[in-house]
Scaffold this motif. Structure first.
Motif, mmCIF file in Angstrom:
data_model
loop_
_atom_site.group_PDB
_atom_site.id
_atom_site.type_symbol
_atom_site.label_atom_id
_atom_site.label_comp_id
_atom_site.label_asym_id
_atom_site.label_seq_id
_atom_site.Cartn_x
_atom_site.Cartn_y
_atom_site.Cartn_z
ATOM 1 N N ILE A 8 0.844 -1.201 0.000
ATOM 2 C CA ILE A 8 0.000 0.000 0.000
ATOM 3 C C ILE A 8 0.874 1.244 0.000
ATOM 4 C CG2 ILE A 8 -1.722 1.316 1.294
ATOM 5 C CD1 ILE A 8 -2.695 -1.379 2.434
ATOM 6 N N ALA A 9 0.564 2.165 -0.894
ATOM 7 C CA ALA A 9 1.289 3.431 -0.971
ATOM 8 C C ALA A 9 0.305 4.593 -0.916
ATOM 9 C CB ALA A 9 2.114 3.509 -2.260
ATOM 10 N N LEU A 10 0.694 5.634 -0.232
ATOM 11 C CA LEU A 10 -0.109 6.849 -0.095
ATOM 12 C C LEU A 10 0.666 8.018 -0.665
ATOM 13 C CD1 LEU A 10 -2.299 8.783 1.150
ATOM 14 C CD2 LEU A 10 -0.971 8.673 3.289
ATOM 15 N N VAL A 35 1.084 -1.638 -6.854
ATOM 16 C CA VAL A 35 0.778 -1.355 -5.461
ATOM 17 C C VAL A 35 -0.603 -0.690 -5.391
ATOM 18 C CG1 VAL A 35 3.208 -1.096 -4.833
ATOM 19 C CG2 VAL A 35 1.871 0.932 -5.385
ATOM 20 N N PHE A 36 -1.253 -0.834 -4.241
ATOM 21 C CA PHE A 36 -2.556 -0.209 -4.004
ATOM 22 C C PHE A 36 -2.316 1.240 -3.603
ATOM 23 C CE2 PHE A 36 -6.020 1.014 -1.144
ATOM 24 C CZ PHE A 36 -7.137 0.646 -1.881
ATOM 25 N N CYS A 75 -7.700 3.131 8.131
ATOM 26 C CA CYS A 75 -8.028 1.960 7.309
ATOM 27 C C CYS A 75 -6.813 1.069 7.068
ATOM 28 C CB CYS A 75 -8.578 2.406 5.959
ATOM 29 S SG CYS A 75 -10.300 2.936 5.987
ATOM 30 N N TYR A 76 -5.663 1.678 6.815
ATOM 31 C CA TYR A 76 -4.496 0.927 6.371
ATOM 32 C C TYR A 76 -3.231 1.419 7.069
ATOM 33 C CZ TYR A 76 -7.669 -0.082 2.466
ATOM 34 O OH TYR A 76 -8.743 -0.462 1.708
ATOM 35 N N VAL A 77 -2.205 0.586 7.004
ATOM 36 C CA VAL A 77 -0.858 1.010 7.392
ATOM 37 C C VAL A 77 -0.041 1.065 6.097
ATOM 38 C CG1 VAL A 77 1.202 0.485 8.733
ATOM 39 C CG2 VAL A 77 -1.061 -0.073 9.653
ATOM 40 N N PRO A 78 0.148 2.249 5.522
ATOM 41 C CA PRO A 78 0.869 2.331 4.251
ATOM 42 C C PRO A 78 2.301 1.810 4.390
ATOM 43 C CG PRO A 78 -0.282 4.382 4.705
ATOM 44 C CD PRO A 78 -0.344 3.573 5.957
ATOM 45 N N ASP A 79 2.738 1.085 3.364
ATOM 46 C CA ASP A 79 4.115 0.608 3.337
ATOM 47 C C ASP A 79 5.080 1.720 2.933
ATOM 48 O OD1 ASP A 79 3.808 -2.403 3.813
ATOM 49 O OD2 ASP A 79 2.346 -2.017 2.242
#
Length: 268
Positions: A8-10, A35-36, A75-79
């Motif tokens: 996951i990337a933000l 990646v998401f 919601c997420y823990v970005p990588d």
């Protein structure tokens, strides 16, 4: 059949309406690199064809930025997280405060220092806030030619040796891995970037594809670095992969009615 969840990337960045740069380019890059992707919008930028294609700049309300980040990190823990255009000292305060609480393990800063739509005084205030509040949080920095001069304090970067010296200085100031982009702005047949992380120095070069900058190349390079770090690549391998990705995107550029072309974010 079960599949493992994607990295996951933000990206925390501005919208660029034509799709060639900014958050739009970041999300397309994340998708192309498997990646998401998520985006927290910081501002809305639209080129002005009636005024030499300058930037029309509208900041997003700080509370709206904070709300986006709260939802994303809940919601997420970005990588990996990429920071692109922030645009105002208030936005920088908001983002720095949020990131200090969330502490992403990979934080890539594409240090957008100047926006043509701002007054010089406002731009300088933003630059100083970025250097003091965001740069110390970064684990990887991707300055372009102008930004490398500003962050290193150099009055000029005319050749590869100058770019190497700038990358070393930026690392010393930030502690981050640095990918200093020379691109088409350094004379010679190759587009040259310099990677330095305090231990490893590597000059990354590829034959130039034309002699003019392409919209979105810098955004896409930093986003590709972010995607590769999210997948677990080392900083050097992320830099190498991102360089190759952007070189291909420049070669496949999209022409437009503006006085610049746009990079294309191609899948593998």
């Amino acid at each position: 059949m079960t599949t493992s969840p994607p990295p996951i990337a933000l990206t925390i960045a501005g919208s660029e309406a034509t799709g060639g740069a900014g958050a739009q380019a970041d999300l397309k890059t994340f998708q192309a690199r498997d990646v998401f992707g998520m985006v927290a919008l910081t501002c809305i930028v639209s080129f002005d064809p009636k005024n030499e294609w300058g930037h029309r700049f509208v900041p997003v309300d700080p509370q709206v930025i904070a709300d986006q980040l709260e939802a994303q990190f809940s919601c997420y823990v970005p990588d990996a997280v990429k920071i692109g255009m922030l645009g105002t000292p208030t936005t920088i305060d908001t983002v720095a405060g949020a990131l200090a609480g969330y502490r992403p393990k990979n934080l890539v800063l594409d240090p957008v220092l100047i926006c043509k739509g701002q007054e010089p005084g406002a731009a300088l205030d933003t630059d100083n806030a970025l250097k003091s509040q965001i740069l110390p949080l970064a684990s990887f920095v991707t300055p372009n030619h102008f930004e490398s001069m500003a962050l290193s304090g150099r009055s000029a970067i005319d050749d590869v040796d100058d770019l190497i010296a700038a990358a070393r200085t930026i690392h010393e100031k930030s502690g981050a891995a640095v990918l200093a982009k020379g691109g088409v702005r350094i004379a010679g047949p190759d587009a040259v970037d310099v990677f330095y992380d305090g231990t490893t120095l590597e000059v990354l070069s590829a034959p130039k594809v034309g002699e003019h900058a392409v919209s979105g190349a810098g955004c896409s390079l930093a986003a590709a670095v972010t995607a590769e770090l999210a997948k677990g690549a080392s900083p050097l391998d992320a830099a190498r992969s991102a360089k190759e990705f952007v070189t291909q995107g420049i070669a496949s550029r999209l022409s437009s009615n503006a006085p610049f072309d746009a990079v294309r974010q191609l899948n593998h």
